[in-house]
Design a protein around this motif. Structure first.
Motif, PDB file in Angstrom:
ATOM      1  N   ARG A 189       0.755  -1.213  -0.040  1.00 27.99           N
ATOM      2  CA  ARG A 189       0.013   0.189   0.016  1.00 27.99           C
ATOM      3  C   ARG A 189       0.908   1.084   0.052  1.00 27.99           C
ATOM      4  N   GLY A 190       2.107   1.189   0.097  1.00 29.32           N
ATOM      5  CA  GLY A 190       3.150   2.355   0.367  1.00 29.32           C
ATOM      6  C   GLY A 190       3.675   2.972  -1.020  1.00 29.32           C
ATOM      7  N   ILE A 191       4.813   3.614  -0.854  1.00 26.32           N
ATOM      8  CA  ILE A 191       5.245   4.124  -1.930  1.00 26.32           C
ATOM      9  C   ILE A 191       5.795   2.974  -2.916  1.00 26.32           C
ATOM     10  N   LEU A 192       5.651   3.212  -4.263  1.00 24.59           N
ATOM     11  CA  LEU A 192       6.150   2.264  -5.004  1.00 24.59           C
ATOM     12  C   LEU A 192       7.335   2.737  -5.806  1.00 24.59           C
ATOM     13  N   ARG A 193       8.462   2.077  -5.593  1.00 21.10           N
ATOM     14  CA  ARG A 193       9.682   2.221  -6.153  1.00 21.10           C
ATOM     15  C   ARG A 193      10.034   1.229  -7.431  1.00 21.10           C
ATOM     16  N   PHE A 194      10.714   1.453  -8.281  1.00 17.49           N
ATOM     17  CA  PHE A 194      10.779   0.745  -9.699  1.00 17.49           C
ATOM     18  C   PHE A 194      12.191   0.062  -9.615  1.00 17.49           C
ATOM     19  N   PRO A 195      12.302  -1.026 -10.127  1.00 17.36           N
ATOM     20  CA  PRO A 195      13.542  -1.749 -10.279  1.00 17.36           C
ATOM     21  C   PRO A 195      14.380  -1.351 -11.411  1.00 17.36           C
ATOM     22  N   ARG A 196      13.553  -0.629 -12.410  1.00 16.18           N
ATOM     23  CA  ARG A 196      14.442  -0.210 -13.569  1.00 16.18           C
ATOM     24  C   ARG A 196      14.674   1.326 -13.288  1.00 16.18           C
TER      25      ARG A 196
ATOM     26  N   CYS B 107      -9.076  14.567 -14.290  1.00  9.54           N
ATOM     27  CA  CYS B 107      -7.822  15.619 -14.542  1.00  9.54           C
ATOM     28  C   CYS B 107      -6.601  14.921 -13.883  1.00  9.54           C
ATOM     29  N   SER B 108      -6.649  13.672 -12.976  1.00  6.95           N
ATOM     30  CA  SER B 108      -5.396  13.119 -12.686  1.00  6.95           C
ATOM     31  C   SER B 108      -4.804  11.989 -13.596  1.00  6.95           C
ATOM     32  N   THR B 109      -5.333  12.070 -14.790  1.00  9.24           N
ATOM     33  CA  THR B 109      -4.927  10.868 -15.768  1.00  9.24           C
ATOM     34  C   THR B 109      -3.624  11.032 -16.123  1.00  9.24           C
ATOM     35  N   PHE B 110      -2.827  12.144 -16.106  1.00  5.61           N
ATOM     36  CA  PHE B 110      -1.548  12.392 -16.628  1.00  5.61           C
ATOM     37  C   PHE B 110      -0.544  11.718 -15.875  1.00  5.61           C
ATOM     38  N   VAL B 111      -0.759  11.970 -14.429  1.00  8.12           N
ATOM     39  CA  VAL B 111       0.021  11.356 -13.282  1.00  8.12           C
ATOM     40  C   VAL B 111      -0.363   9.860 -13.070  1.00  8.12           C
ATOM     41  N   GLU B 112      -1.464   9.454 -13.437  1.00  4.69           N
ATOM     42  CA  GLU B 112      -2.010   8.145 -13.282  1.00  4.69           C
ATOM     43  C   GLU B 112      -1.157   7.411 -14.432  1.00  4.69           C
ATOM     44  N   GLY B 113      -1.023   7.999 -15.625  1.00  3.98           N
ATOM     45  CA  GLY B 113      -0.466   7.454 -16.654  1.00  3.98           C
ATOM     46  C   GLY B 113       1.295   7.218 -16.450  1.00  3.98           C
ATOM     47  N   ILE B 114       1.799   8.354 -16.176  1.00  6.78           N
ATOM     48  CA  ILE B 114       3.277   8.347 -15.673  1.00  6.78           C
ATOM     49  C   ILE B 114       3.483   6.959 -14.792  1.00  6.78           C
ATOM     50  N   LEU B 115       2.669   6.733 -13.628  1.00  5.17           N
ATOM     51  CA  LEU B 115       2.792   5.848 -12.793  1.00  5.17           C
ATOM     52  C   LEU B 115       2.379   4.379 -13.573  1.00  5.17           C
ATOM     53  N   CYS B 116       1.383   4.335 -14.081  1.00  2.00           N
ATOM     54  CA  CYS B 116       1.151   3.146 -14.922  1.00  2.00           C
ATOM     55  C   CYS B 116       2.393   2.832 -15.889  1.00  2.00           C
ATOM     56  N   ALA B 117       2.786   3.795 -16.567  1.00  2.00           N
ATOM     57  CA  ALA B 117       4.005   3.458 -17.706  1.00  2.00           C
ATOM     58  C   ALA B 117       5.354   3.158 -16.705  1.00  2.00           C
ATOM     59  N   ALA B 118       5.427   3.666 -15.635  1.00  3.75           N
ATOM     60  CA  ALA B 118       6.685   3.232 -14.985  1.00  3.75           C
ATOM     61  C   ALA B 118       6.520   1.885 -14.527  1.00  3.75           C
ATOM     62  N   LEU B 119       5.437   1.430 -14.080  1.00  8.95           N
ATOM     63  CA  LEU B 119       5.198   0.221 -13.650  1.00  8.95           C
ATOM     64  C   LEU B 119       5.339  -0.890 -14.819  1.00  8.95           C
ATOM     65  N   ALA B 120       4.934  -0.530 -15.722  1.00  9.26           N
ATOM     66  CA  ALA B 120       4.923  -1.141 -16.863  1.00  9.26           C
ATOM     67  C   ALA B 120       6.193  -1.325 -17.324  1.00  9.26           C
ATOM     68  N   LEU B 121       7.138  -0.251 -17.527  1.00  7.45           N
ATOM     69  CA  LEU B 121       8.514  -0.645 -17.922  1.00  7.45           C
ATOM     70  C   LEU B 121       9.380  -1.500 -17.056  1.00  7.45           C
ATOM     71  N   SER B 122       8.943  -1.161 -15.784  1.00  9.69           N
ATOM     72  CA  SER B 122       9.477  -1.912 -14.656  1.00  9.69           C
ATOM     73  C   SER B 122       9.308  -3.385 -14.707  1.00  9.69           C
ATOM     74  N   GLY B 123       7.937  -3.589 -14.925  1.00  7.79           N
ATOM     75  CA  GLY B 123       7.391  -4.955 -14.933  1.00  7.79           C
ATOM     76  C   GLY B 123       7.835  -5.901 -16.127  1.00  7.79           C
ATOM     77  N   CYS B 124       8.275  -5.379 -17.097  1.00  6.58           N
ATOM     78  CA  CYS B 124       8.576  -6.157 -18.342  1.00  6.58           C
ATOM     79  C   CYS B 124       9.915  -5.837 -19.087  1.00  6.58           C
ATOM     80  N   PRO B 125      10.917  -6.557 -18.708  1.00  6.76           N
ATOM     81  CA  PRO B 125      12.512  -6.055 -19.286  1.00  6.76           C
ATOM     82  C   PRO B 125      12.311  -5.915 -20.746  1.00  6.76           C
ATOM     83  N   ALA B 126      11.179  -6.440 -21.386  1.00  6.71           N
ATOM     84  CA  ALA B 126      11.522  -6.185 -23.094  1.00  6.71           C
ATOM     85  C   ALA B 126      10.894  -4.721 -23.363  1.00  6.71           C
ATOM     86  N   LEU B 127      10.309  -4.217 -22.559  1.00 13.16           N
ATOM     87  CA  LEU B 127       9.859  -2.797 -22.823  1.00 13.16           C
ATOM     88  C   LEU B 127      10.918  -1.913 -22.696  1.00 13.16           C
TER      89      LEU B 127
END
Lengths: 344, 344
Positions: free
Chosen positions: B4-11, B108-128
């Motif tokens: 539930r806390g702050i998310l940090r990204f492996p990549r 109006c929160s979609t831009f930061v929601e998108g940055i967060l989703c994109a950072a999670l996705a890039l971190s979640g799949c090395p091929a990206l």
């Protein structure tokens, strides 16, 4: 493997809970007995169709948690969406639970979009343990928003689909691949891979023929998937689309035939499965965010848990449009994200 | 650290491109010279306000790629959203580019929601390797959809915000943390962490006071962030909200004061910055999906690239409602996802 290709996840993402809920017509259909909850009034405790969808969302989400013996605090992230303007059925339904929230909009593809986003998120952050994906639709709310109020009793064309009053929720949990998955509620089904959808504009403008708009996107996703894997449909127990309906399923078969791909008897479509055309006046079949969600949670996953199916491709198909975009000359754009579900 | 806390990204997720575009009022405002493109007709080559927003989205996305020397094939995933019903401005704008697509709705929160989703996705799949996030809004389209057509010339209350005709795009690229980031276009800004928003229902029903609905969500996110990190606002060069406006910013300060947190002079709000209240009749300030996107891309990121700011907290605030949900007695629910941007 390029980043445009099939996405595989470093962590072991598994289904750890599920629930489905439907309205009257869906309960009367061939899959009626599969669903966990039904409300024959279609009201779900509310006084309007729009708020009834919120009630439906609350039921299906709480039921998934109840059955898994979990509480709100056990869910790290919630991915949700619906068809109402501004996805308001989701925000109003899930706000009281206080769970970190990502709102999605992929029309009827939102459920698989959500599974893909949740799998990427769980894989992208080791601190995350569990995510929920829930999508809903309600016939009364969708018909008057997109087409005409039910009371008008308008004639429908044969290609029209029937927006399902339905919702589904899956809980996904992640563990490191070299560790045993510690979930007590592990259902033995893994989200092994995914392929995001590309938007495909086939120039369709008839809102009463969503299948025609979505089938080209489904064909694009499946063709890319089989080309990259070198596999063919015979390598899968089921290839499930949701929700092309009968019209869209026939178009998909034609579009794949020219690419020398035949899904054959392995193909099932959630929209085509939901109602019985001999008894129910649902034209080309069901549609709506909740259709693929309820059929996956209520019928497909249990078949995998029982061991009947081991490898399943699940695609959800979305028709991206609004009533005003069509009035202004826009096309209905299709999109079809895919996930590979496998027995763990 | 709980999920539930702050998310940090492996990549190592970095900004590798950006662009902004605005309409007439936004160009006339204090930040006018910061934006990469403006169209004084607000038309962006189209004949309706709704399709003008699609034109705006196409301009800002193409511009971000042009400036980075990249093509459509270089973007593995696109996260996009807007305020139009069924997010149709995004699907119609970006369908021609053929990029794997995730549609988001967070108001109006979609831009930061998108940055967060994109950072999670890039971190979640090395091929990206690379993802794009783009959000837009258009005053003419939003006002007639949510309130009244501009031609009506309706009076506005002092707490009302002005939907910005604006859009912003960021490109994010990922490398392994132990490897050098190989992007030629690396802007030297890293997405270091994120905190998804929880929906907060403060019982607000006045669509002309979005600030009051969003401020409690922003307070919730910031309080959780500072509690978990043990840091305080003085540890940041800027804490940027988008878009509470002046009304919402004042409420946020009050809500944080009772929790003994003061953002002080480090706080900026994208909605409050976009227009000059002495010269422009924009009431409590700007709003809309494109406001925080354009101000981040056009003004905030350049200040980080130049080295003026090293650590910035960026929150976008969304008011989740629809005109019909309010007519049916619903509340406006707030949500405020956060990302930490740092000089790499």
């Amino acid at each position: 493997m390029s980043g445009r290709g099939i996405l595989r996840f470093p962590r072991d993402v598994r289904v750890s809970g599920r629930a489905s809920a439907v309205g009257r017509e869906e309960y009367r259909g061939p899959l009626g007995a599969c669903f966990d909850f039904h409300d024959e009034s279609d009201r779900f405790g509310a006084s309007t169709w729009e708020t009834a969808e919120e009630g439906l969302g609350g039921v299906v989400f709480n039921l998934a948690l109840n059955r898994a013996g979990l509480g709100y605090d056990d869910v790290d992230l919630l991915f949700a969406g619906d068809l109402q303007n501004q996805c308001v059925a989701s925000s109003d339904a899930y706000a009281p639970f206080g769970i970190p929230f990502f709102g999605l909009y992929g029309a009827c593809s939102t459920f698989v979009e959500g599974i893909l986003c949740a799998a990427l998120a769980l894989s992208g952050c080791p601190a995350l343990a569990r995510a929920a994906v829930v999508t809903t639709s309600h016939n009364g709310a969708a018909e008057r928003q997109f087409r005409l109020p039910l009371e008008y009793g308008g004639q429908r064309t044969p290609t029209a689909q029937w927006t399902a009053t339905a919702g589904g929720c899956v809980l996904l949990s992640a563990a490191e691949k070299d560790a045993q998955n510690g979930e007590k509620t592990d259902h033995g089904v893994r989200v092994s891979a995914g392929l995001p959808g590309r938007m495909v504009d086939a120039g369709i403008t008839d809102a009463a023929n969503m299948g025609a708009a979505m089938a080209p996107a489904a064909a694009d996703t499946l063709a890319r998937y089989f080309a990259e894997t070198g596999e063919n449909p015979a390598d899968y127990d089921r290839i499930v689309t949701g929700d092309l309906g009968r019209e869209g399923s026939a178009i998909l078969a034609d579009l794949l035939a020219v690419r020398h791909v035949s899904l054959g008897t392995r193909h099932r479509d959630c929209g085509a499965m939901l109602y019985d055309p001999a008894r129910q006046d649902c034209h080309a079949g069901g549609s709506g965010c909740g259709c693929v969600a309820a059929v996956t949670s209520g019928a497909l996953l249990p078949e995998m848990e029982s061991g009947r199916f081991s490898r399943v491709l699940l695609l959800a198909t979305g028709a991206l449009m609004s009533p005003s975009s069509l009035l202004q000359g826009g096309h209905i754009v299709g999109v079809a994200p895919l996930v590979l579900l496998e027995r763990a």
